[in-house]
Design a protein around this motif. Structure first.
Motif, PDB file in Angstrom:
ATOM      1  N   LEU A  12      53.017 -60.797  68.301  1.00 32.85           N
ATOM      2  CA  LEU A  12      54.482 -60.967  68.270  1.00 32.85           C
ATOM      3  C   LEU A  12      55.178 -60.038  69.266  1.00 32.85           C
ATOM      4  O   LEU A  12      56.115 -60.440  69.954  1.00 32.85           O
ATOM      5  CB  LEU A  12      55.013 -60.734  66.857  1.00 32.85           C
ATOM      6  N   LEU A  13      54.723 -58.789  69.344  1.00 34.58           N
ATOM      7  CA  LEU A  13      55.314 -57.849  70.305  1.00 34.58           C
ATOM      8  C   LEU A  13      55.075 -58.297  71.738  1.00 34.58           C
ATOM      9  O   LEU A  13      55.984 -58.234  72.578  1.00 34.58           O
ATOM     10  CB  LEU A  13      54.735 -56.448  70.093  1.00 34.58           C
ATOM     11  N   LEU A  16      57.389 -61.204  72.433  1.00 36.51           N
ATOM     12  CA  LEU A  16      58.757 -60.739  72.634  1.00 36.51           C
ATOM     13  C   LEU A  16      58.915 -60.145  74.031  1.00 36.51           C
ATOM     14  O   LEU A  16      59.880 -60.431  74.742  1.00 36.51           O
ATOM     15  CB  LEU A  16      59.135 -59.711  71.571  1.00 36.51           C
ATOM     16  N   TRP A  17      57.970 -59.311  74.434  1.00 31.56           N
ATOM     17  CA  TRP A  17      58.012 -58.672  75.746  1.00 31.56           C
ATOM     18  C   TRP A  17      57.996 -59.709  76.867  1.00 31.56           C
ATOM     19  O   TRP A  17      58.866 -59.728  77.730  1.00 31.56           O
ATOM     20  CB  TRP A  17      56.823 -57.721  75.842  1.00 31.56           C
ATOM     21  N   TRP A  18      57.018 -60.623  76.833  1.00 29.43           N
ATOM     22  CA  TRP A  18      56.895 -61.632  77.881  1.00 29.43           C
ATOM     23  C   TRP A  18      58.068 -62.612  77.847  1.00 29.43           C
ATOM     24  O   TRP A  18      58.617 -62.974  78.892  1.00 29.43           O
ATOM     25  CB  TRP A  18      55.570 -62.380  77.731  1.00 29.43           C
ATOM     26  N   GLY A  19      58.466 -63.008  76.653  1.00 24.16           N
ATOM     27  CA  GLY A  19      59.570 -63.964  76.529  1.00 24.16           C
ATOM     28  C   GLY A  19      60.894 -63.394  77.003  1.00 24.16           C
ATOM     29  O   GLY A  19      61.690 -64.091  77.656  1.00 24.16           O
ATOM     30  N   SER A  20      61.140 -62.130  76.712  1.00 26.63           N
ATOM     31  CA  SER A  20      62.401 -61.524  77.152  1.00 26.63           C
ATOM     32  C   SER A  20      62.423 -61.337  78.664  1.00 26.63           C
ATOM     33  O   SER A  20      63.442 -61.566  79.314  1.00 26.63           O
ATOM     34  CB  SER A  20      62.643 -60.190  76.430  1.00 26.63           C
ATOM     35  N   LEU A  21      61.285 -60.947  79.254  1.00 26.53           N
ATOM     36  CA  LEU A  21      61.199 -60.843  80.713  1.00 26.53           C
ATOM     37  C   LEU A  21      61.421 -62.208  81.360  1.00 26.53           C
ATOM     38  O   LEU A  21      62.137 -62.330  82.363  1.00 26.53           O
ATOM     39  CB  LEU A  21      59.834 -60.289  81.141  1.00 26.53           C
ATOM     40  N   SER A  22      60.814 -63.236  80.785  1.00 26.92           N
ATOM     41  CA  SER A  22      60.948 -64.599  81.317  1.00 26.92           C
ATOM     42  C   SER A  22      62.384 -65.091  81.235  1.00 26.92           C
ATOM     43  O   SER A  22      62.928 -65.617  82.210  1.00 26.92           O
ATOM     44  CB  SER A  22      60.051 -65.568  80.531  1.00 26.92           C
ATOM     45  N   ALA A  59      59.926 -50.227  74.450  1.00 23.67           N
ATOM     46  CA  ALA A  59      59.694 -50.286  73.003  1.00 23.67           C
ATOM     47  C   ALA A  59      58.509 -51.194  72.674  1.00 23.67           C
ATOM     48  O   ALA A  59      57.634 -50.811  71.880  1.00 23.67           O
ATOM     49  CB  ALA A  59      60.954 -50.774  72.287  1.00 23.67           C
ATOM     50  N   CYS A  60      58.460 -52.370  73.280  1.00 30.89           N
ATOM     51  CA  CYS A  60      57.353 -53.293  73.002  1.00 30.89           C
ATOM     52  C   CYS A  60      56.015 -52.686  73.405  1.00 30.89           C
ATOM     53  O   CYS A  60      55.041 -52.755  72.645  1.00 30.89           O
ATOM     54  CB  CYS A  60      57.567 -54.617  73.731  1.00 30.89           C
ATOM     55  N   THR A  61      55.957 -52.085  74.593  1.00 35.43           N
ATOM     56  CA  THR A  61      54.687 -51.513  75.046  1.00 35.43           C
ATOM     57  C   THR A  61      54.290 -50.296  74.209  1.00 35.43           C
ATOM     58  O   THR A  61      53.114 -50.107  73.907  1.00 35.43           O
ATOM     59  CB  THR A  61      54.725 -51.150  76.547  1.00 35.43           C
ATOM     60  N   ALA A 133      52.727 -58.593  81.151  1.00 32.81           N
ATOM     61  CA  ALA A 133      53.102 -59.015  79.792  1.00 32.81           C
ATOM     62  C   ALA A 133      52.428 -60.341  79.442  1.00 32.81           C
ATOM     63  O   ALA A 133      51.949 -60.528  78.318  1.00 32.81           O
ATOM     64  CB  ALA A 133      54.621 -59.131  79.678  1.00 32.81           C
ATOM     65  N   GLY A 134      52.391 -61.254  80.395  1.00 30.79           N
ATOM     66  CA  GLY A 134      51.743 -62.544  80.161  1.00 30.79           C
ATOM     67  C   GLY A 134      50.256 -62.410  79.904  1.00 30.79           C
ATOM     68  O   GLY A 134      49.711 -63.035  78.987  1.00 30.79           O
ATOM     69  N   TRP A 135      49.581 -61.559  80.689  1.00 33.65           N
ATOM     70  CA  TRP A 135      48.155 -61.335  80.483  1.00 33.65           C
ATOM     71  C   TRP A 135      47.906 -60.626  79.158  1.00 33.65           C
ATOM     72  O   TRP A 135      46.891 -60.872  78.489  1.00 33.65           O
ATOM     73  CB  TRP A 135      47.537 -60.563  81.642  1.00 33.65           C
ATOM     74  N   THR A 136      48.808 -59.733  78.782  1.00 36.52           N
ATOM     75  CA  THR A 136      48.674 -59.079  77.478  1.00 36.52           C
ATOM     76  C   THR A 136      48.728 -60.116  76.367  1.00 36.52           C
ATOM     77  O   THR A 136      47.878 -60.134  75.468  1.00 36.52           O
ATOM     78  CB  THR A 136      49.795 -58.036  77.275  1.00 36.52           C
TER      79      THR A 136
END
Length: 149
Positions: A12-13, A16-22, A59-61, A133-136
């Motif tokens: 989920l984190l 959230l990280w990848w989606g917010s960057l996108s 925060a996500c990382t 973020a995507g690879w994570t």
């Protein structure tokens, strides 16, 4: 906290990280430049949104690192081990963008410096963070032979 719960929260984190960057980089900021009355106004608003994105990324990382390498995580799963390097890379990129590149973009606008260079570097670093973020997310959402994440 169970390993399964930690795994789900980590996914989920990462999402959230990848989606917010996108969303910010590929939807919101381009729309600002289309709909706001001037590029200066759009740039000022984009800068504020990128700063907010940086803190969300941090925060996500941070929490990803906590859940992936916490005291209770005795042995990391292979997907979590694979994801760790991307999480750290994304964290470093977010910090560098905010505290090294963004101030230079602002000063280049103010004093006529090389705006194109710093904006291009910041954009490339943002894209690299998006990939991290995507690879994570990709690594953490992989399943093993038995179906567990």
């Amino acid at each position: 906290m169970s390993v399964n719960t930690r795994s789900r929260i980590s996914i989920l984190l990462a999402a959230l990280w990848w989606g917010s960057l996108s969303t910010l980089g590929f939807l919101v900021v381009p729309l600002l430049f289309v709909h706001l009355p001037s590029p200066a106004a759009a740039g000022a608003m984009a800068a504020k949104l990128f700063t907010a994105q940086t803190w969300l990324s941090i925060a996500c990382t941070f929490f990803l690192l906590l859940f992936l390498k916490g005291k209770e995580a005795v042995a990391l799963t292979q997907p979590a081990q694979d994801a760790m390097k991307y999480v750290v890379a994304g964290l470093l990129l977010a910090v560098l963008i905010e505290f090294a590149v963004s101030p230079r973009i602002v000063s280049a606008r103010a004093d006529g410096g090389n705006l194109q260079l710093w904006h291009g570097l910041g954009s490339a670093m943002y894209a690299a963070q998006w990939l991290a973020a995507g690879w994570t997310l990709w690594c953490l959402s992989r399943t093993t032979k038995d179906g567990a994440a």
